[in-house]
Design a protein around this motif. Structure first.
Motif, mmCIF file in Angstrom:
data_model
loop_
_atom_site.group_PDB
_atom_site.id
_atom_site.type_symbol
_atom_site.label_atom_id
_atom_site.label_comp_id
_atom_site.label_asym_id
_atom_site.label_seq_id
_atom_site.Cartn_x
_atom_site.Cartn_y
_atom_site.Cartn_z
ATOM 1 N N ALA A 11 0.580 -1.452 0.185
ATOM 2 C CA ALA A 11 -0.137 -0.003 -0.171
ATOM 3 C C ALA A 11 0.925 0.868 0.158
ATOM 4 C CB ALA A 11 -0.984 -0.368 0.394
ATOM 5 N N ALA A 12 2.223 1.393 0.975
ATOM 6 C CA ALA A 12 2.948 1.872 1.046
ATOM 7 C C ALA A 12 3.291 2.494 -0.592
ATOM 8 C CB ALA A 12 3.930 2.238 2.119
ATOM 9 N N GLN A 13 3.988 0.771 -1.574
ATOM 10 C CA GLN A 13 4.339 1.509 -2.699
ATOM 11 C C GLN A 13 3.230 1.955 -3.355
ATOM 12 O OE1 GLN A 13 5.135 -2.242 -4.923
ATOM 13 N NE2 GLN A 13 6.649 -1.231 -5.848
ATOM 14 N N GLU A 14 2.179 1.993 -3.245
ATOM 15 C CA GLU A 14 0.843 2.575 -4.721
ATOM 16 C C GLU A 14 0.893 3.961 -3.551
ATOM 17 O OE1 GLU A 14 -2.603 0.429 -3.700
ATOM 18 O OE2 GLU A 14 -1.749 -1.352 -4.526
ATOM 19 N N ARG A 15 0.984 4.268 -2.668
ATOM 20 C CA ARG A 15 0.506 5.602 -2.391
ATOM 21 C C ARG A 15 1.894 6.657 -3.126
ATOM 22 N NH1 ARG A 15 1.466 8.290 3.719
ATOM 23 N NH2 ARG A 15 0.238 10.366 2.856
ATOM 24 N N LEU A 16 3.896 6.195 -2.751
ATOM 25 C CA LEU A 16 4.265 6.381 -3.619
ATOM 26 C C LEU A 16 4.547 6.522 -5.198
ATOM 27 C CD1 LEU A 16 8.039 6.410 -2.931
ATOM 28 C CD2 LEU A 16 7.187 5.302 -4.954
ATOM 29 N N GLU A 17 3.709 5.279 -5.496
ATOM 30 C CA GLU A 17 3.536 5.644 -7.435
ATOM 31 C C GLU A 17 2.897 6.721 -7.665
ATOM 32 O OE1 GLU A 17 2.613 2.153 -7.936
ATOM 33 O OE2 GLU A 17 4.590 0.876 -8.143
ATOM 34 N N THR A 18 2.255 6.417 -6.738
ATOM 35 C CA THR A 18 0.430 7.781 -7.327
ATOM 36 C C THR A 18 1.345 9.827 -6.848
ATOM 37 O OG1 THR A 18 -1.070 6.681 -5.691
ATOM 38 C CG2 THR A 18 -1.346 9.851 -6.007
ATOM 39 N N GLY A 19 2.723 9.124 -5.837
ATOM 40 C CA GLY A 19 3.271 10.938 -5.495
ATOM 41 C C GLY A 19 3.701 10.854 -7.112
ATOM 42 N N ALA A 20 4.319 9.838 -6.871
ATOM 43 C CA ALA A 20 5.090 10.124 -8.673
ATOM 44 C C ALA A 20 4.185 10.626 -9.742
ATOM 45 C CB ALA A 20 5.937 8.470 -9.010
ATOM 46 N N ALA A 21 3.364 9.816 -9.819
ATOM 47 C CA ALA A 21 2.000 10.446 -11.042
ATOM 48 C C ALA A 21 1.869 11.675 -10.744
ATOM 49 C CB ALA A 21 0.680 9.871 -10.863
ATOM 50 N N GLY A 22 2.062 12.434 -9.394
ATOM 51 C CA GLY A 22 1.629 14.137 -9.368
ATOM 52 C C GLY A 22 2.314 14.808 -9.637
ATOM 53 N N VAL A 23 3.479 14.476 -9.960
ATOM 54 C CA VAL A 23 4.922 14.423 -9.835
ATOM 55 C C VAL A 23 5.068 15.040 -12.060
ATOM 56 C CG1 VAL A 23 7.830 14.504 -10.726
ATOM 57 C CG2 VAL A 23 6.631 13.959 -8.037
ATOM 58 N N GLY A 24 4.970 13.704 -12.507
ATOM 59 C CA GLY A 24 4.189 13.501 -13.996
ATOM 60 C C GLY A 24 3.676 14.938 -14.501
ATOM 61 N N SER A 25 2.392 15.186 -13.720
ATOM 62 C CA SER A 25 1.949 15.830 -14.333
ATOM 63 C C SER A 25 1.867 17.476 -14.435
ATOM 64 C CB SER A 25 0.268 15.562 -13.328
ATOM 65 O OG SER A 25 -0.115 15.666 -12.280
ATOM 66 N N ARG A 26 2.832 17.087 -12.753
ATOM 67 C CA ARG A 26 3.225 19.039 -12.797
ATOM 68 C C ARG A 26 4.547 19.447 -13.831
ATOM 69 N NH1 ARG A 26 5.392 18.876 -7.230
ATOM 70 N NH2 ARG A 26 4.251 17.164 -6.850
ATOM 71 N N GLU A 27 5.265 18.181 -14.632
ATOM 72 C CA GLU A 27 6.355 17.891 -15.273
ATOM 73 C C GLU A 27 5.285 18.349 -16.785
ATOM 74 O OE1 GLU A 27 9.585 15.470 -15.379
ATOM 75 O OE2 GLU A 27 8.346 14.448 -14.164
ATOM 76 N N THR A 28 4.417 18.113 -17.375
ATOM 77 C CA THR A 28 3.039 17.803 -18.042
ATOM 78 C C THR A 28 2.836 19.381 -18.163
ATOM 79 O OG1 THR A 28 2.576 14.973 -18.189
ATOM 80 C CG2 THR A 28 0.952 17.068 -19.258
ATOM 81 N N LYS A 29 2.236 19.870 -16.894
ATOM 82 C CA LYS A 29 2.198 21.382 -17.473
ATOM 83 C C LYS A 29 3.040 22.220 -17.719
ATOM 84 C CE LYS A 29 -0.761 24.284 -13.786
ATOM 85 N NZ LYS A 29 -1.112 24.091 -12.280
ATOM 86 N N ILE A 30 4.218 21.825 -16.923
ATOM 87 C CA ILE A 30 5.413 22.665 -16.872
ATOM 88 C C ILE A 30 5.530 22.977 -18.504
ATOM 89 C CG2 ILE A 30 7.309 23.055 -16.439
ATOM 90 C CD1 ILE A 30 7.723 22.412 -13.869
ATOM 91 N N ASP A 31 5.387 21.650 -19.471
ATOM 92 C CA ASP A 31 6.154 21.215 -20.578
ATOM 93 C C ASP A 31 5.258 22.829 -21.753
ATOM 94 O OD1 ASP A 31 8.004 19.716 -20.120
ATOM 95 O OD2 ASP A 31 6.680 17.983 -20.407
#
Length: 397
Positions: free
Chosen positions: A319-339
């Motif tokens: 479950a903690a791994q899923e939470r981390l990967e959700t955080g990674a998805a949030g980072v990715g969405s911010r990268e997309t927004k910046i691009d």
């Protein structure tokens, strides 16, 4: 009307200066390739150019911010991907230790390997861009996480609130259990601890006037007034484990930056929301699927050879791994927004640059024609003035 020599000289000089100024101006335009070289050349045009340049400068600053933020987020994205891989490997180790087919000594060896994964995850959580910690929230200059000591209560008759604090160092998990009943701060209490998974125990006494246990190189301070019951060795009574804990020392808010007018993005991440850990102010673990706490507690139970307890952490760490990967998805969405914003800025700057060029750049073909004409006029003025100034009354006799 009588025309004096001084009048002729003054008029001639005025014509020479006027034609020379035009030659100089056109030469400057030809040299700079700019139609506007001074405000006097075109006051309204210069005002438009100044405004456009100011706007382009603001866009350039936003572009720089986008580039910086993208670098931070790109590093975070890469490191979180590595973290997920480490967790997958750690889960394989936990699954193996949960089978119940290994001795305490073998499980302690497995805990050493799991500790290696914990160290790797701690290093990832403290990733830096220059001097800034990308998972430290808005506390860029201080480390995001620090290793320390924590407690896991194992006895049914003891609460986590009965332990006030833990300080010092411990190379391995320490099991502590009380061997007498009493109240902290009022009664003298006996206890014992083990650093080898319960194979051997060392006894000690907590004086009635004290609330601090000294266990090797660490000290455990109990809450004054806590009621403790002698452990029966089967889960009843008061007992706990002193083990490694990871404390989050970063900020509770992400560092937000403006990447365009009215558009902001979090450049860093709050590490406690991704990796979990312990709040150093309260000593309590952060809520939710807490990666660091779950791994630390799993290591502690491995050190005790308790495969049943270890098995409980398979689901928790997943479950903690899923939470981390959700955080990674949030980072990715911010990268997309910046691009997307940066692409828009690039296009706008291109249009702005064209507008500036159209306003101030000279038509070189026209400038060359005008310059040739101005030179011809200047030479003509010089020639006619020279002829006039050479004339006298004798020329009319």
């Amino acid at each position: 009307m009588r025309v004096s020599t001084s009048q002729i000289f003054s008029a001639s000089l005025s014509q020479i200066n006027s034609s020379l100024n035009e030659v100089v101006r056109l030469n400057q335009v030809n040299s700079s390739q700019k139609r506007i070289n001074a405000p006097s050349d075109d006051p309204s045009g210069m005002a438009r150019v100044v405004n456009l340049r100011s706007y382009d400068s603001a866009l350039a600053r936003y572009a720089d911010t986008c580039s910086t933020a993208d670098s931070y987020l790109s590093l975070a994205d890469t490191q979180l991907a590595k973290a997920s891989e480490k967790i997958t490997s750690a889960l394989e180790q936990v699954e193996q230790a949960s089978t119940g087919t290994y001795t305490t000594t073998q499980m302690r060896q497995m805990s050493t390997e799991l500790s290696g994964y914990l160290d790797a995850l701690l290093s990832i959580a403290n990733s830096k861009m220059g001097d800034d910690y990308v998972f430290g929230g808005d506390e860029l200059g201080s480390s995001a996480f620090e290793a320390g000591l924590g407690v896991t209560v194992t006895g049914e008759d003891m609460a986590a609130s009965d332990v006030a604090s833990v300080t010092g160092e411990a190379d391995t998990t320490i099991a502590v259990r009380f061997t007498s009943d009493g109240t902290v701060g009022a009664d003298s209490l006996t206890y014992e601890y083990s650093i080898d998974g319960g194979e051997t125990w060392t006894g000690g006494t907590l004086a009635a006037s004290s609330s601090s246990l000294t266990i090797g190189d660490c000290q455990v301070t109990l809450a004054s007034g806590a009621s403790l019951i002698a452990s029966d060795g089967e889960g009843g009574g008061s007992s706990f484990l002193v083990r490694e804990a990871i404390f989050y020392t970063g900020g509770d808010k992400a560092m937000s930056v403006d990447i365009s007018q009215g558009v902001a993005v979090d450049m860093t991440s709050v590490g406690s929301g991704i990796f979990g850990g312990v709040d150093p102010d309260t000593g309590q673990a952060f809520s939710g699927a807490n990666l660091f706490e779950n791994i630390c507690e799993c290591i502690a139970y491995m050190d005790q050879g308790d495969s049943d307890k270890v098995a409980e952490y398979l689901e928790k760490i997943s479950a903690a791994q899923e939470r981390l990967e959700t955080g990674a998805a949030g980072v990715g969405s911010r990268e997309t927004k910046i691009d997307a914003v940066n692409s828009s800025i690039t296009q706008i700057r291109s249009v702005t640059s064209s507008s500036i060029s159209g306003e101030e750049d000279a038509d070189l073909t026209k400038v060359l024609v005008d310059l040739k004409q101005a030179n011809y006029v200047y030479e003509s003025v010089l020639s006619s003035t020279s002829n006039i100034m050479q004339m006298s009354l004798l020329d009319y006799l």
